[in-house]
Design a protein around this motif. Structure first.
Motif, PDB file in Angstrom:
ATOM      1  N   SER A  10       0.814  -1.218   0.000  1.00  0.00           N
ATOM      2  CA  SER A  10       0.000   0.000   0.000  1.00  0.00           C
ATOM      3  C   SER A  10       0.845   1.264   0.000  1.00  0.00           C
ATOM      4  N   THR A  26      -5.157   3.147   9.916  1.00  0.00           N
ATOM      5  CA  THR A  26      -5.532   1.809   9.485  1.00  0.00           C
ATOM      6  C   THR A  26      -6.668   1.305  10.373  1.00  0.00           C
ATOM      7  N   PHE A  68       1.006  -3.368  12.343  1.00  0.00           N
ATOM      8  CA  PHE A  68       0.678  -1.955  12.101  1.00  0.00           C
ATOM      9  C   PHE A  68       1.259  -1.065  13.199  1.00  0.00           C
ATOM     10  N   MET A 112       1.686   3.018  12.623  1.00  0.00           N
ATOM     11  CA  MET A 112       0.389   3.407  12.083  1.00  0.00           C
ATOM     12  C   MET A 112      -0.578   3.779  13.213  1.00  0.00           C
ATOM     13  N   LEU A 114      -6.124   2.031   4.955  1.00  0.00           N
ATOM     14  CA  LEU A 114      -5.923   0.584   4.846  1.00  0.00           C
ATOM     15  C   LEU A 114      -6.814  -0.122   5.850  1.00  0.00           C
TER      16      LEU A 114
END
Length: 198
Positions: free
Chosen positions: A27, A35, A57, A62, A96
């Protein structure tokens, strides 16, 4: 293992972490991007797969939102449409989403259409191949799936029993969930998924 007991399948945590890592790679997200993981973290052992995605993640920096799949959606994935559209509406910056449920993953096109999203607006990743998952990849609504190769999970244990009974072989330990399917290789997998081989 010495007596023939083996394991054929994917290690849940490792599979989740691998999918999360690959989804970030494909991505192209950057640290601090939002996310969402939609999974079954509350279920003992099964939830390790969801936790693996979350940890991948988190390790990458993230922003991670988590939603537990409710029992209605677990039974009938179309029941999750309101949950998905509500989340996306409240978090328009989400880039995402990983769905940790084969049926939910196969339904991502329905969710995204209901949320007014076009293919590729949100990078979608999930688990398990099926003809519906193939359609979602080919239509551009789903970008990445970890392929657990369930056919092998049925075939190899029977082979293991025969090998142990006839030849005394010790138990095999086979990771069937090490591969990914995306737009680049889905054409190869599609006819096999239709026959429930992949």
């Amino acid at each position: 293992s010495a007596s023939g007991f083996g394991y054929v399948g994917a290690d849940n945590y490792t599979a989740g972490f691998a999918l999360g890592t690959e989804a970030l790679k494909e991505s192209g997200l950057k640290k601090g991007d939002r996310t969402m993981v939609w999974g079954l973290k509350s279920q003992p052992t099964r939830g390790l797969r969801t936790q693996g995605v979350i940890d991948a993640f988190t390790k990458a920096g993230m922003v991670v939102d988590y939603i537990e799949i409710d029992s209605a959606t677990n039974s009938d994935p179309t029941q999750g449409t309101a949950t998905f559209t509500g989340y996306v509406s409240a978090h328009p910056d989400v880039k995402l989403i990983v769905t940790d449920h084969g049926g939910v993953t196969a339904t991502v096109g329905t969710y995204l259409k209901a949320a007014g999203k076009n293919p590729g607006d949100i990078f979608m990743a999930g688990f398990d191949m099926s003809p519906a998952t193939v359609d979602a990849i080919q239509s551009g609504y789903l970008q990445l799936v970890i392929d657990q190769q369930e056919w092998l999970q049925g075939y190899l244990p029977i082979l293991q029993i025969c090998l142990t009974k006839v030849y005394g072989f010790s138990g095999l330990d086979v990771n069937t969930g090490a591969g990914f399917v995306n737009k680049a290789n889905v054409a190869l997998i599609a006819p096999l998924a239709a026959k429930n081989i992949r």
